[in-house]
Design an enzyme around this catalytic site. Sequence first.
Site, PDB file in Angstrom:
ATOM      1  N   TYR A  89      19.209 -28.390  -0.307  1.00  0.00           N
ATOM      2  CA  TYR A  89      18.726 -28.717  -1.647  1.00  0.00           C
ATOM      3  C   TYR A  89      19.395 -29.997  -2.136  1.00  0.00           C
ATOM      4  O   TYR A  89      18.765 -30.848  -2.754  1.00  0.00           O
ATOM      5  CB  TYR A  89      18.986 -27.558  -2.611  1.00  0.00           C
ATOM      6  CG  TYR A  89      18.111 -26.356  -2.329  1.00  0.00           C
ATOM      7  CD1 TYR A  89      16.839 -26.250  -2.872  1.00  0.00           C
ATOM      8  CD2 TYR A  89      18.550 -25.327  -1.500  1.00  0.00           C
ATOM      9  CE1 TYR A  89      16.024 -25.159  -2.599  1.00  0.00           C
ATOM     10  CE2 TYR A  89      17.747 -24.235  -1.219  1.00  0.00           C
ATOM     11  CZ  TYR A  89      16.492 -24.155  -1.768  1.00  0.00           C
ATOM     12  OH  TYR A  89      15.690 -23.078  -1.492  1.00  0.00           O
ATOM     13  N   ASN A 135       6.290 -24.987  -5.301  1.00  0.00           N
ATOM     14  CA  ASN A 135       5.425 -25.542  -4.271  1.00  0.00           C
ATOM     15  C   ASN A 135       4.207 -24.629  -4.097  1.00  0.00           C
ATOM     16  O   ASN A 135       4.349 -23.486  -3.683  1.00  0.00           O
ATOM     17  CB  ASN A 135       6.201 -25.643  -2.949  1.00  0.00           C
ATOM     18  CG  ASN A 135       5.332 -26.031  -1.781  1.00  0.00           C
ATOM     19  OD1 ASN A 135       4.230 -26.549  -1.937  1.00  0.00           O
ATOM     20  ND2 ASN A 135       5.829 -25.769  -0.584  1.00  0.00           N
ATOM     21  N   CYS A 171       8.521 -26.077   2.523  1.00  0.00           N
ATOM     22  CA  CYS A 171       9.691 -25.771   1.694  1.00  0.00           C
ATOM     23  C   CYS A 171      10.594 -24.739   2.360  1.00  0.00           C
ATOM     24  O   CYS A 171      11.766 -24.612   1.999  1.00  0.00           O
ATOM     25  CB  CYS A 171       9.278 -25.337   0.293  1.00  0.00           C
ATOM     26  SG  CYS A 171       8.238 -23.888   0.254  1.00  0.00           S
ATOM     27  N   HIS A 172      10.074 -24.035   3.370  1.00  0.00           N
ATOM     28  CA  HIS A 172      10.914 -23.087   4.112  1.00  0.00           C
ATOM     29  C   HIS A 172      12.017 -23.806   4.878  1.00  0.00           C
ATOM     30  O   HIS A 172      12.997 -23.181   5.272  1.00  0.00           O
ATOM     31  CB  HIS A 172      10.058 -22.235   5.067  1.00  0.00           C
ATOM     32  CG  HIS A 172       9.276 -23.020   6.063  1.00  0.00           C
ATOM     33  ND1 HIS A 172       8.028 -23.546   5.772  1.00  0.00           N
ATOM     34  CD2 HIS A 172       9.556 -23.390   7.335  1.00  0.00           C
ATOM     35  CE1 HIS A 172       7.572 -24.197   6.834  1.00  0.00           C
ATOM     36  NE2 HIS A 172       8.492 -24.121   7.801  1.00  0.00           N
ATOM     37  N   GLU A 174      10.017 -22.286  14.363  1.00  0.00           N
ATOM     38  CA  GLU A 174      10.255 -23.702  14.557  1.00  0.00           C
ATOM     39  C   GLU A 174      11.555 -23.983  15.313  1.00  0.00           C
ATOM     40  O   GLU A 174      11.895 -25.137  15.555  1.00  0.00           O
ATOM     41  CB  GLU A 174      10.281 -24.419  13.203  1.00  0.00           C
ATOM     42  CG  GLU A 174       8.949 -24.373  12.487  1.00  0.00           C
ATOM     43  CD  GLU A 174       8.952 -25.133  11.172  1.00  0.00           C
ATOM     44  OE1 GLU A 174       9.939 -25.845  10.871  1.00  0.00           O
ATOM     45  OE2 GLU A 174       7.956 -25.034  10.440  1.00  0.00           O
TER      46      GLU A 174
END
Length: 176
Positions: A112, A136, A144-145, A171
């Site tokens: 962040y 979002n 945003c994850h 990912e």
Amino acid sequence: MTTTDMTTTLYTTVGSPLGELLLVGRSSPTAPGGTALVSLSLPGQKGAAVVEDGWVRDEAAFAGTARQLTAYFAGERTRFDVEYADGPGATDFRRRVWRAVESIPYGRTATYGQIAAAVGASGAGVRAVGTAIGRNPLLVVRPCHRVIGSDGALRGYAGGLARKEHLLGLEGALPA
């Protein structure tokens, strides 16, 4: 594709490992497939879109997005080629934060604080950045994850931390 004007809101649902996704959009002559995505919501998501009277269900309008999502969840796609359109609640600050989030590469994370610094909102602005990320409207496709706490902990995800963990695992980006 259903004949619609530029103000008609289109929607469909798409199955995923996270549950049934609600895709909401509107016609756009410049978007691939002719539909700009306004919202992608997960079941039970905080602030999720809800189908309203007058919206038109149109699976074909989202066929390209659905194919991209299927490929992403199968590990065959690392980015999305989707045109976005602003929905309610988009502000200049939120757009800046969302663009910074979009720049986080697949398989990577950012904090962040890093996002705050990227948009010139360091210090006390980190909280405002967190709020913008939490608003979002395009979960999964606007990643945003990939934003985590400065200590590497998974924090705040409108779709729930278990889904955030699932996406980061997909990912290969789970923090150690």
